[in-house]
Enzyme design. Structure first.
Site, PDB file in Angstrom:
ATOM      1  N   CYS A 298     -16.382 -17.408 -12.641  1.00  0.00           N
ATOM      2  CA  CYS A 298     -15.664 -18.535 -12.883  1.00  0.00           C
ATOM      3  C   CYS A 298     -16.311 -19.698 -12.344  1.00  0.00           C
ATOM      4  O   CYS A 298     -17.297 -20.169 -12.874  1.00  0.00           O
ATOM      5  CB  CYS A 298     -14.121 -18.369 -12.248  1.00  0.00           C
ATOM      6  SG  CYS A 298     -13.024 -19.358 -13.126  1.00  0.00           S
TER       7      CYS A 298
ATOM      8  N   HIS B 245     -13.082 -13.299 -14.907  1.00  0.00           N
ATOM      9  CA  HIS B 245     -12.911 -12.454 -13.506  1.00  0.00           C
ATOM     10  C   HIS B 245     -12.798 -11.203 -13.646  1.00  0.00           C
ATOM     11  O   HIS B 245     -11.608 -10.462 -14.079  1.00  0.00           O
ATOM     12  CB  HIS B 245     -11.284 -13.171 -12.903  1.00  0.00           C
ATOM     13  CG  HIS B 245     -11.188 -14.529 -12.373  1.00  0.00           C
ATOM     14  ND1 HIS B 245     -11.377 -14.661 -11.058  1.00  0.00           N
ATOM     15  CD2 HIS B 245     -10.849 -15.657 -12.964  1.00  0.00           C
ATOM     16  CE1 HIS B 245     -11.223 -16.084 -10.827  1.00  0.00           C
ATOM     17  NE2 HIS B 245     -11.073 -16.747 -12.159  1.00  0.00           N
TER      18      HIS B 245
ATOM     19  N   GLU C  16     -13.392  -8.989 -11.536  1.00  0.00           N
ATOM     20  CA  GLU C  16     -12.703  -8.203 -10.433  1.00  0.00           C
ATOM     21  C   GLU C  16     -11.082  -7.892 -10.691  1.00  0.00           C
ATOM     22  O   GLU C  16     -10.585  -6.810  -9.943  1.00  0.00           O
ATOM     23  CB  GLU C  16     -12.804  -8.979  -9.209  1.00  0.00           C
ATOM     24  CG  GLU C  16     -11.879 -10.339  -9.034  1.00  0.00           C
ATOM     25  CD  GLU C  16     -12.395 -11.743  -9.807  1.00  0.00           C
ATOM     26  OE1 GLU C  16     -11.987 -12.733  -9.533  1.00  0.00           O
ATOM     27  OE2 GLU C  16     -13.376 -11.543 -10.401  1.00  0.00           O
TER      28      GLU C  16
ATOM     29  N   ILE D 110       0.782  -1.180  -0.054  1.00  0.00           N
ATOM     30  CA  ILE D 110      -0.120   0.154  -0.052  1.00  0.00           C
ATOM     31  C   ILE D 110       0.917   1.195   0.205  1.00  0.00           C
ATOM     32  O   ILE D 110       0.560   2.209  -0.866  1.00  0.00           O
ATOM     33  CB  ILE D 110      -0.873  -0.190   1.071  1.00  0.00           C
ATOM     34  CG1 ILE D 110      -1.880  -1.363   1.377  1.00  0.00           C
ATOM     35  CG2 ILE D 110      -1.820   1.279   1.297  1.00  0.00           C
ATOM     36  CD1 ILE D 110      -2.738  -1.260   0.094  1.00  0.00           C
TER      37      ILE D 110
END
Length: 545
Positions: free
Chosen positions: A382, A508, A510, A19
């Site tokens: 999926c 996918h 995401e 991060i």
């Protein structure tokens, strides 16, 4: 020339190196610099593709089909630019490459050693992204914690690079922990001092120290850290626990992490970071106007990181809809036809997550049946899409034994089966359909309307496919295969026409959702959840009246 920033960690793991690296890269990007991030992992697996999610969280997949560490997902979500195979390197991959070269005779009979052969290969891979001048700054996150035996070759490679390139072209940021002792009501710097000492003993001295802390670092404490760790006072950066990871770039900007980094690299500061869109996202995230509850049906739900990209995609879509998405984790292994109503009836929407293997499969099928029959917005990703096909074949088409050959090799109705080219493969690593593939959507489908296009490209990670022998039967019964691979004809997307939202994707989505570009499917899914909630409220008012 390209400049290099290394991010190391000390005292403990899970401090958030990824991060911090992503936040710094975001600030440099906002100042007009071309920045990218790479992750070096000290484990001996060649990549995370064969790791159980309980071991290392989710496996993230890049456009070019690399199975990588989940931190690359953070990099993409923050920078809004795709990563590649070159952005993630493991010890296993480094040693595999060096050993293969030794077997080929490339070292001309020399004794192959950690120094120089392994460290040379690490340095080569560190510099790979900077070789073609595509980036001004390459940030390299070194996995693990300083002092781990596995990390030593990486620390040594950084030492050599600093010596070769010069301090103005190569800086080290050390992320450490300042614990707060409640009994003494004091922040303690000793662990940081020891961590920096350990790093220095290996020949690498940090230029910047980022301090994770629960309490604010007062001025004298910063000066103490600077003095004992031999860095400038302005190079001691406070990193307080944040309410959201997306608030960290703004916090790092206030702490001037980007400014001190550019000064040390002898680069101009450029323009002040323009984070208008980012701050607008944060405002919507922190001050939602409504709330929906989404059930996440999976078998790794105890571990937050197992479905990291899905959870982050829901955050992006929630902010776009000015709506807080509360995720309720539901373990598929404990779902049955008897308790499905009890566990799912109060949800506004349901996601059935990806995965592998037979554990918890029947629970996923039960959840899908309930969502289909009760009109609850459903999104299958999926394996979730594959089980939606199995559920439909069983309960609508009447094929009671319908299954995927992954779970039942002897089923007479294999609505999901193995691709022909996969049948003779024994090695599991990197053998799936991986990376970005084109898909053509039916122009009159709900999915095409959501995307605003009939031509899409999405990322895959799977071995098993929808069996096209069942396409006609599915279409006649109302489950429409509305998206197909343009080259193979394989089914990529299914949807149920007479349902508020029932979509399954073989890919996918995401993996492609970012702060600045939330994925349209997740956006539409959250919107459908909001609509269901509003409909329930209206029904409650009408029944009360």
């Amino acid at each position: 020339m390209t400049k290099y920033i290394f991010v190391t960690g000390g005292v403990t793991s899970s401090l958030g190196k990824g991060i911090i690296a992503a936040s710094l890269a975001k600030l440099l990007q906002a100042r007009g610099y071309r920045a990218t991030i790479q992750k070096f992992d000290p484990y001996i697996n060649v990549d995370p593709g064969t790791l159980n999610p309980y071991e290392h969280g989710e496996c993230f997949v890049t456009e070019d089909g690399a199975e990588t560490d989940l931190d690359l997902g953070h990099y993409e979500r923050f920078l809004n630019t795709p990563t590649s195979q070159a952005n993630n390197v493991t010890t296993g991959r480094v040693y595999q490459y060096v050993i293969n070269k030794e077997r080929e005779g490339a070292f001309l009979g020399k004794t192959v050693q950690v120094i120089p052969h392994i460290t040379d290969e690490i340095k080569r891979r560190i510099r790979l992204l900077g070789n073609d001048n595509k980036y001004d700054v390459v940030i390299t996150e070194l996995g693990g914690t300083v002092g781990d035996i596995e990390s030593l070759p990486y620390i040594e490679a950084v030492r050599q690079l600093k010596w070769e390139l010069g301090n103005e072209n190569c800086i080290v940021i050390h992320l450490t922990l300042i614990p707060y002792l409640k009994a003494a009501k004091e922040l303690k710097t000793k662990p940081t001092q020891h961590s920096v000492k350990m790093l220095s003993e290996n020949g690498v001295h940090p230029d910047i120290i980022v301090c994770r802390t629960e309490e604010p670092l007062y001025g004298d404490l910063k000066k103490k850290i600077a003095l004992f760790c031999n860095v400038r006072p302005e190079a001691v950066i406070e990193a307080r626990d944040a309410d959201t990871i997306y608030g960290v770039p703004v916090e790092m900007m206030l702490e001037k992490l980007d400014v001190i980094s550019l000064k040390l690299l002898e680069l101009p500061l450029g323009t002040e970071p323009e984070l208008g869109k980012w701050k607008e996202f944060l405002t919507k995230l922190r001050y939602p106007k409504s709330k929906v509850t989404v059930g996440l049906i999976g078998k790794y739900v105890e571990l937050q990181d197992a479905y990291k990209s899905i959870l982050e995609s829901l955050i992006h879509a929630g902010a776009m809809n000015e709506c807080k998405v509360e995720v309720r984790n539901i373990h598929s292994e404990y779902l049955t036809p008897e308790n499905a109503a009890e566990k799912l009836q109060n949800l506004d929407a349901v996601i059935v997550a990806p995965g592998f293997g037979s554990r918890g499969i029947e629970g996923k099928i039960d959840a899908i049946r309930y969502a289909r029959e009760e009109g609850i917005p459903f999104f299958g990703i999926c394996l979730g899409m594959q089980m939606a096909a199995v559920e439909f074949a069983r309960n609508v088409l009447g094929h009671n034994d319908a299954h995927s050959t992954e779970m039942n090799a002897d089923t007479k109705n294999p609505v999901i089966h193995l691709m022909n080219e996969q049948k003779d493969i024994l090695h599991k690593g990197g053998t799936m359909r991986l990376g970005s593939y084109k898909c053509e959507l039916q122009s009159n489908s709900n999915v095409a309307a959501i995307y605003g296009s009939t031509h899409i490209e999405e990322r895959h990670r799977h071995r098993y496919e929808f069996n096209n022998d069942y396409v006609d039967a599915f279409e006649k019964a109302g489950m429409l295969p509305v998206g197909k691979n343009t080259e193979t004809g394989l089914v990529e997307v299914i949807e149920l026409g007479n349902h508020p939202f029932f979509i399954g994707t073989q890919f996918h989505p995401e993996y492609k959702s970012t702060v600045e570009n939330p994925h349209p499917l997740f956006n539409a899914f959250v919107k459908a959840a909001k609509q269901r909630q509003e409909n329930k409220k209206e029904e409650a008012v009408l029944s009360h009246n």
